[in-house]
Design an enzyme around this catalytic site. Structure first.
Site: not given
Ligand code: DCM
Ligand code: MG
Ligand code: MG
Length: 268
Positions: A36, A38-39, A147, A220, A225
């Site tokens: 996973d 995060e970004a 993603y 998140h 995750d």
């Molecule tokens: N993300 C976002 N807004 C959301 C869901 C996700 O900007 N509503 C982006 C930021 C998270 C990344 O996608 O770090 C990965 O999502 P996840 O936490 O679901 O793995």
């Molecule tokens: Mg995540």
């Molecule tokens: Mg994810």
């Protein structure tokens, strides 16, 4: 033969050659590496990675789950034998407010904690991590094709790395939809029924709720995750593993989420 080596009780597991797509692994997957990322935001914002987590679980662990004997529902215990790698990355790009809010990460905190960028050490860490796993290795991510895989490809490309040789990848979002659709077709066939009205939800959070009747912890965070994904995977492990043996594709066939031609030199 390979079939003869399958553990006792694995007779119901589909053999590799029954329905293999042309580019799927030629042997059954031995190690699932759950990923996973995060970004800084969603794809239109051309995100950069801020946190990366990998948990490696052997096929054996899913085929031979441990159970808590005190639990009457016989829920599988989270696998005990797991190799883990998790780290933070300074993205060098502003978070969208939403991404910062849901992940609990920020440009300021990453800088104050002296976190490094997605540099060559990242590549060394993940390749060393893969080298300790038994191949074939399959990266598994929820919505990975939409993603995580294309985003990882962007960051590797920026290091001048075109791919990860001999690593496969598979998306649990695609897999869960495919399994439900197959079960639905079977249901129609068996009961001469019309298609089931499917209102099923497939976000990681909703899948976890479907199986555990509570929402997952630590959404998140990359590690949270990954743990949620493994818990979901355990609930359909036999079907998911069979699907991935046939539908995993080489990581090197993944296209980057975007081309990093523009430079974000204006930040910070
Ligand atoms: N993300 C976002 N807004 C959301 C869901 C996700 O900007 N509503 C982006 C930021 C998270 C990344 O996608 O770090 C990965 O999502 P996840 O936490 O679901 O793995
Ligand atoms: Mg995540
Ligand atoms: Mg994810």
């Amino acid at each position: 033969s390979e079939r003869a080596e399958q553990p006792e009780g694995a007779a119901g597991w589909a053999g590799r050659n029954m329905c293999a797509a042309s580019e799927s692994p030629s042997r059954r997957i031995e190690t699932f590496v759950f990923l996973d990322l995060e970004a800084t935001g969603l794809p239109p914002s051309r995100p950069k990675i801020t946190e990366l987590c990998l948990f490696a679980v052997a096929r054996h662990a899913f085929e031979n789950p441990q159970y808590d004997n005190r639990d009457s529902k016989r829920m599988p215990l989270f696998p005990r034998l797991v190799d883990k790698l998790c780290f933070c990355i300074n993205p060098g790009k502003p978070f969208t407010p939403a991404a910062s809010s849901i992940t609990g990460l920020s440009n300021e905190e990453l800088a104050w904690n002296k976190k490094q960028s997605f540099n060559i050490h990242v590549l060394h860490m993940i390749t060393a991590f893969f080298n300790r796993q038994s191949p074939p290795i399959c990266l598994v991510a929820h919505n990975g094709c939409g993603y995580d895989f294309p985003l990882l490809k962007v960051e590797l490309s920026a290091l001048g790395i075109s791919g990860l040789d001999d690593i496969y990848c598979a998306d649990t979002l695609k897999a869960m939809k495919a399994l439900d659709s197959k079960n639905n077709q079977l249901h129609q066939l068996l009961y001469q029924a019309s298609p089931l009205r499917s209102k099923k939800k497939y976000s990681l959070r909703d899948l976890y709720y479907r199986f555990y009747n509570v929402y997952p912890l630590n959404s998140h965070s990359a590690e949270g995750d990954v743990m949620t994904l493994i818990s979901v995977f355990q609930q359909c492990a036999a079907d998911l593993i069979c699907w991935m043996d046939s539908n995993a594709r080489p990581f090197n066939t993944i296209r980057a989420m975007y081309e990093e031609n523009e430079k974000y030199t204006s930040f910070p």
